[in-house]
Design a protein around this motif. Structure first.
Motif, PDB file in Angstrom:
ATOM      1  N   LYS A  90      42.095  34.866  53.341  1.00 57.38           N
ATOM      2  CA  LYS A  90      40.908  35.702  53.518  1.00 57.38           C
ATOM      3  C   LYS A  90      40.427  36.178  52.152  1.00 57.38           C
ATOM      4  O   LYS A  90      41.189  36.218  51.189  1.00 57.38           O
ATOM      5  N   THR A  91      39.173  36.575  52.093  1.00 60.32           N
ATOM      6  CA  THR A  91      38.580  37.028  50.838  1.00 60.32           C
ATOM      7  C   THR A  91      39.334  38.227  50.269  1.00 60.32           C
ATOM      8  O   THR A  91      39.548  38.317  49.060  1.00 60.32           O
ATOM      9  N   GLN A  92      39.743  39.163  51.125  1.00 61.86           N
ATOM     10  CA  GLN A  92      40.451  40.354  50.648  1.00 61.86           C
ATOM     11  C   GLN A  92      41.801  39.998  50.024  1.00 61.86           C
ATOM     12  O   GLN A  92      42.240  40.658  49.082  1.00 61.86           O
ATOM     13  N   GLN A  93      42.457  38.961  50.539  1.00 59.31           N
ATOM     14  CA  GLN A  93      43.721  38.536  49.940  1.00 59.31           C
ATOM     15  C   GLN A  93      43.500  37.974  48.537  1.00 59.31           C
ATOM     16  O   GLN A  93      44.251  38.281  47.612  1.00 59.31           O
ATOM     17  N   VAL A  94      42.458  37.167  48.384  1.00 61.72           N
ATOM     18  CA  VAL A  94      42.151  36.599  47.073  1.00 61.72           C
ATOM     19  C   VAL A  94      41.722  37.708  46.112  1.00 61.72           C
ATOM     20  O   VAL A  94      42.097  37.708  44.941  1.00 61.72           O
ATOM     21  N   LEU A  95      40.952  38.672  46.612  1.00 58.34           N
ATOM     22  CA  LEU A  95      40.535  39.805  45.784  1.00 58.34           C
ATOM     23  C   LEU A  95      41.742  40.589  45.285  1.00 58.34           C
ATOM     24  O   LEU A  95      41.815  40.969  44.109  1.00 58.34           O
ATOM     25  N   SER A  96      42.710  40.837  46.153  1.00 57.32           N
ATOM     26  CA  SER A  96      43.898  41.580  45.724  1.00 57.32           C
ATOM     27  C   SER A  96      44.694  40.793  44.685  1.00 57.32           C
ATOM     28  O   SER A  96      45.257  41.380  43.751  1.00 57.32           O
ATOM     29  N   LEU A  97      44.719  39.462  44.809  1.00 57.38           N
ATOM     30  CA  LEU A  97      45.387  38.648  43.794  1.00 57.38           C
ATOM     31  C   LEU A  97      44.643  38.709  42.462  1.00 57.38           C
ATOM     32  O   LEU A  97      45.258  38.719  41.398  1.00 57.38           O
ATOM     33  N   MET A  98      43.327  38.757  42.521  1.00 57.14           N
ATOM     34  CA  MET A  98      42.543  38.891  41.285  1.00 57.14           C
ATOM     35  C   MET A  98      42.842  40.225  40.611  1.00 57.14           C
ATOM     36  O   MET A  98      43.035  40.289  39.399  1.00 57.14           O
ATOM     37  N   LYS A  99      42.881  41.289  41.410  1.00 58.39           N
ATOM     38  CA  LYS A  99      43.193  42.604  40.840  1.00 58.39           C
ATOM     39  C   LYS A  99      44.577  42.614  40.212  1.00 58.39           C
ATOM     40  O   LYS A  99      44.788  43.161  39.134  1.00 58.39           O
TER      41      LYS A  99
END
Length: 124
Positions: A107-116
């Protein structure tokens, strides 16, 4: 009823898309890399202007539907990540994200958390 050609969109992209092979090759050679199970990120500071983003997804990711989904997920996560990045630093960067086989299932939120988690510490 208004015609679609008369509707003006007010949405502006906050980044420029990297399209040339020369820019991709330069970042693959000279950029700092971050690797996790969802993507590989190559990044390099730039002098001025906006951030630039390139997204690559090879055949190992899957068929065309999965490759397009992985590109959409990474682009949307980057769109959400950019304001967070601007709070931390005033510098602008070139980014190239290489999608991996697991990316289309996330999901987008999972990828976002990995980016952070992986990219923010590397920003200066």
């Amino acid at each position: 009823m208004t015609e679609p050609s008369k509707i003006k969109h007010k949405l502006k992209k906050r980044y420029i898309v990297i399209k040339s092979n020369r820019d991709f090759s330069y970042l693959f050679r000279k950029g700092d890399s971050t690797v996790n199970y969802a993507f590989v990120c190559y990044m390099k500071p730039r002098r001025a202007g906006k951030n630039r983003l390139g997204v690559v997804s090879g055949k190992k990711v899957g068929n065309a539907v999965k490759r397009n989904r992985s590109r959409r997920i990474i682009r949307e996560a980057f769109r959400l990540f950019e304001p967070i990045m601007k709070e931390k630093t005033d510098k602008r960067y070139d980014f190239v994200f290489v999608a991996r086989a697991k990316t289309p299932t996330l999901k987008t939120q999972q990828v976002l958390s990995l980016m952070k988690k992986n990219i923010l510490p590397k920003l200066q």
